[in-house]
Design an enzyme around this catalytic site. Structure first.
Site, PDB file in Angstrom:
ATOM      1  N   ASP A  30       0.878  -1.167   0.000  1.00  0.00           N
ATOM      2  CA  ASP A  30       0.000   0.000   0.000  1.00  0.00           C
ATOM      3  C   ASP A  30       0.918   1.220   0.000  1.00  0.00           C
ATOM      4  O   ASP A  30       1.377   1.662   1.047  1.00  0.00           O
ATOM      5  CB  ASP A  30      -0.896  -0.021   1.240  1.00  0.00           C
ATOM      6  CG  ASP A  30      -1.882   1.130   1.258  1.00  0.00           C
ATOM      7  OD1 ASP A  30      -2.233   1.643   0.176  1.00  0.00           O
ATOM      8  OD2 ASP A  30      -2.305   1.522   2.359  1.00  0.00           O
ATOM      9  N   GLU A  62      -2.439  -1.650  -4.675  1.00  0.00           N
ATOM     10  CA  GLU A  62      -3.783  -1.132  -4.915  1.00  0.00           C
ATOM     11  C   GLU A  62      -3.692  -0.056  -5.992  1.00  0.00           C
ATOM     12  O   GLU A  62      -2.765   0.755  -5.989  1.00  0.00           O
ATOM     13  CB  GLU A  62      -4.357  -0.546  -3.628  1.00  0.00           C
ATOM     14  CG  GLU A  62      -5.830  -0.243  -3.714  1.00  0.00           C
ATOM     15  CD  GLU A  62      -6.422   0.105  -2.363  1.00  0.00           C
ATOM     16  OE1 GLU A  62      -7.167  -0.727  -1.824  1.00  0.00           O
ATOM     17  OE2 GLU A  62      -6.118   1.186  -1.837  1.00  0.00           O
ATOM     18  N   ASP A 106      -2.217   1.219   7.173  1.00  0.00           N
ATOM     19  CA  ASP A 106      -1.491   0.929   5.933  1.00  0.00           C
ATOM     20  C   ASP A 106      -0.990  -0.518   5.900  1.00  0.00           C
ATOM     21  O   ASP A 106      -0.957  -1.146   4.839  1.00  0.00           O
ATOM     22  CB  ASP A 106      -0.303   1.885   5.777  1.00  0.00           C
ATOM     23  CG  ASP A 106      -0.722   3.325   5.873  1.00  0.00           C
ATOM     24  OD1 ASP A 106      -1.180   3.870   4.860  1.00  0.00           O
ATOM     25  OD2 ASP A 106      -0.609   3.897   6.974  1.00  0.00           O
TER      26      ASP A 106
END
Length: 169
Positions: free
Chosen positions: A7, A67, A140
């Site tokens: 992330d 992502e 995160d």
């Protein structure tokens, strides 16, 4: 298969590493890579690149997933996160690893079962799916594990000749 989920961010980059074997998920490691606001942007990006390189060297993942960058109005934030994704992709390419990208909705569906899941629901499912004692912190890190889980589930669907895309077979 070992999956490294990332992330990306310039201040905090979450990472989560899972092993997917015989239809089961096993957590390997989770955490964050940190930079400080007083560091010049080139130094922050270098630090992220070096840390991702170190993770790849240490855990030897078979694949890496991130992502997909999504932004609505905050273009400045999107550009900053885009820089972090760029150095992550450079490290992945330098190791010759396959890379996969998932939308936030795909991650939510894969982990929580529906695209409208909130952060708490996703984190709860990450904890349950990996049989963890507690929700990974900070957010995160939990998000990175969710990304890795999403890829493991998508990989399984694809290996069965199915697709995670609606309407595909």
């Amino acid at each position: 298969m070992i999956v490294l989920g990332i992330d990306p961010g310039t201040a905090t980059t979450g990472f989560g590493i899972v092993r997917y074997e015989a239809g089961k998920l096993h957590p390997i490691d989770v955490g964050v890579l940190l930079t400080t606001p007083d560091m010049p942007m080139p130094a922050r990006l270098k630090s992220i690149h070096e840390d991702v390189h170190t993770l790849i060297e240490r855990y030897k993942p078979d694949t890496v997933a991130t992502e997909r960058l999504f932004f609505d109005r905050n273009v400045t934030n999107a550009l900053t996160v885009g820089r972090a994704i760029g150095v992550v992709l450079l490290a992945i390419e330098q190791h010759g690893l396959p890379w996969h990208e998932y939308t936030p909705m795909q991650v939510k569906v894969a982990v929580a079962g529906w695209g409208g899941a909130d952060k708490v629901q996703v984190q709860s499912q990450v904890t349950r799916l990996l049989d963890l004692a507690e929700v990974p912190k900070p957010d995160d890190a939990a998000d990175a594990l969710a990304i890795a889980i999403c890829h493991a589930h998508s990989y399984r669907l694809n290996s069965l000749g199915l697709s995670s895309r609606r309407g595909s077979r």
